[in-house]
Design a protein around this motif. Sequence first.
Motif, PDB file in Angstrom:
ATOM      1  N   VAL A 174      26.411  61.575 -82.676  1.00  0.00           N
ATOM      2  CA  VAL A 174      26.434  60.240 -83.282  1.00  0.00           C
ATOM      3  C   VAL A 174      26.019  60.317 -84.752  1.00  0.00           C
ATOM      4  O   VAL A 174      26.498  59.532 -85.588  1.00  0.00           O
ATOM      5  CB  VAL A 174      25.496  59.295 -82.498  1.00  0.00           C
ATOM      6  CG1 VAL A 174      25.298  57.986 -83.236  1.00  0.00           C
ATOM      7  CG2 VAL A 174      26.075  59.034 -81.112  1.00  0.00           C
ATOM      8  N   PHE A 175      25.171  61.273 -85.095  1.00  0.00           N
ATOM      9  CA  PHE A 175      24.709  61.398 -86.480  1.00  0.00           C
ATOM     10  C   PHE A 175      25.851  61.756 -87.431  1.00  0.00           C
ATOM     11  O   PHE A 175      25.716  61.576 -88.642  1.00  0.00           O
ATOM     12  CB  PHE A 175      23.603  62.445 -86.577  1.00  0.00           C
ATOM     13  CG  PHE A 175      22.288  61.986 -86.013  1.00  0.00           C
ATOM     14  CD1 PHE A 175      21.402  61.259 -86.791  1.00  0.00           C
ATOM     15  CD2 PHE A 175      21.938  62.271 -84.714  1.00  0.00           C
ATOM     16  CE1 PHE A 175      20.192  60.822 -86.277  1.00  0.00           C
ATOM     17  CE2 PHE A 175      20.734  61.843 -84.183  1.00  0.00           C
ATOM     18  CZ  PHE A 175      19.851  61.115 -84.973  1.00  0.00           C
ATOM     19  N   LEU A 176      26.954  62.263 -86.910  1.00  0.00           N
ATOM     20  CA  LEU A 176      28.093  62.600 -87.764  1.00  0.00           C
ATOM     21  C   LEU A 176      28.759  61.360 -88.342  1.00  0.00           C
ATOM     22  O   LEU A 176      29.551  61.470 -89.287  1.00  0.00           O
ATOM     23  CB  LEU A 176      29.115  63.417 -86.973  1.00  0.00           C
ATOM     24  CG  LEU A 176      28.670  64.814 -86.536  1.00  0.00           C
ATOM     25  CD1 LEU A 176      29.765  65.480 -85.712  1.00  0.00           C
ATOM     26  CD2 LEU A 176      28.317  65.680 -87.734  1.00  0.00           C
ATOM     27  N   TRP A 177      28.453  60.180 -87.769  1.00  0.00           N
ATOM     28  CA  TRP A 177      29.021  58.955 -88.335  1.00  0.00           C
ATOM     29  C   TRP A 177      28.481  58.687 -89.735  1.00  0.00           C
ATOM     30  O   TRP A 177      29.154  58.018 -90.541  1.00  0.00           O
ATOM     31  CB  TRP A 177      28.718  57.761 -87.442  1.00  0.00           C
ATOM     32  CG  TRP A 177      29.627  57.634 -86.269  1.00  0.00           C
ATOM     33  CD1 TRP A 177      29.307  57.724 -84.944  1.00  0.00           C
ATOM     34  CD2 TRP A 177      31.040  57.381 -86.303  1.00  0.00           C
ATOM     35  NE1 TRP A 177      30.410  57.556 -84.153  1.00  0.00           N
ATOM     36  CE2 TRP A 177      31.495  57.344 -84.963  1.00  0.00           C
ATOM     37  CE3 TRP A 177      31.957  57.196 -87.329  1.00  0.00           C
ATOM     38  CZ2 TRP A 177      32.832  57.118 -84.638  1.00  0.00           C
ATOM     39  CZ3 TRP A 177      33.295  56.978 -87.008  1.00  0.00           C
ATOM     40  CH2 TRP A 177      33.704  56.932 -85.678  1.00  0.00           C
ATOM     41  N   VAL A 178      27.303  59.187 -90.054  1.00  0.00           N
ATOM     42  CA  VAL A 178      26.724  58.924 -91.381  1.00  0.00           C
ATOM     43  C   VAL A 178      27.584  59.557 -92.483  1.00  0.00           C
ATOM     44  O   VAL A 178      28.040  58.858 -93.400  1.00  0.00           O
ATOM     45  CB  VAL A 178      25.267  59.414 -91.444  1.00  0.00           C
ATOM     46  CG1 VAL A 178      24.709  59.229 -92.852  1.00  0.00           C
ATOM     47  CG2 VAL A 178      24.408  58.662 -90.429  1.00  0.00           C
ATOM     48  N   PRO A 179      27.824  60.882 -92.451  1.00  0.00           N
ATOM     49  CA  PRO A 179      28.719  61.418 -93.488  1.00  0.00           C
ATOM     50  C   PRO A 179      30.139  60.886 -93.380  1.00  0.00           C
ATOM     51  O   PRO A 179      30.840  60.770 -94.396  1.00  0.00           O
ATOM     52  CB  PRO A 179      28.667  62.936 -93.248  1.00  0.00           C
ATOM     53  CG  PRO A 179      28.235  63.098 -91.837  1.00  0.00           C
ATOM     54  CD  PRO A 179      27.316  61.950 -91.575  1.00  0.00           C
TER      55      PRO A 179
END
Length: 249
Positions: A174-179
């Motif tokens: 889910v953290f890949l949504w930031v970049p």
Amino acid sequence: MEAPSPSPARCVHCGGLVPQLYRRYSATVLKMVSCARCGQVADKYIEYDPVLVLLDLVLLNRQAIRHILYNTAFRSHWKLYVVMVLIEGYVTYSATAAAPAAAEPWQSADAERELPPLDAPQLHGERLFYVICIESLLASLAFFAASALGCRVLGVAVPTLRLVKALVLGSFAVFLWVPALIWRQQGDPARRWVDAAFINGYTFLGLLQTVSVLCAAPRARAAVVAALGLGAKAAARSLLRAVDGEDPA
């Protein structure tokens, strides 16, 4: 070295129980303990830098997953969970704030909220963000419940806390949504379909590996549990949007 888990340790290779991971002979001298079941070093990661453990986790290494779940306390799971809910909420909020011509992959064309006019109180947009975050929170609870049900169907009774830790760990993509959101603003908006396919697929693979380790189940059965959890999450989100007066995505 990370804080040891209060529960019995396990070999990162075969998953067998081990009485201890190392023997301490002095303040600076440790000897790694071998697993009586497979004969390999029970947990090589206790001497690794956390960055190296994280790299193996990104590569979906089963040994790294087993190390974090069983041989460390992993007390920061609730912090990761809160951040994940906020990220998912912001992703959905940014999608509703997009122009009608740029619908997000998980939204239908008629499932977008209209932005308030520029002279409208900014409190409306802030309230909308909080509502979406609550929807994401409730959808994640449905995800946990469905995954727990799936584990029981496999005949494995997993402690609730460990199950939550495993599902949070498996959803780290889910953290890949930031970049993805940052780069999307500087690139082709059509790339959102590629971003969504990659992140959702990577999330599914992470959950598959984590459930397989947690339940000691074949990957095929773990895939069913992962799909059940993600399906329940999507269904809950659609239901909440319908209740909120929107057409489900």
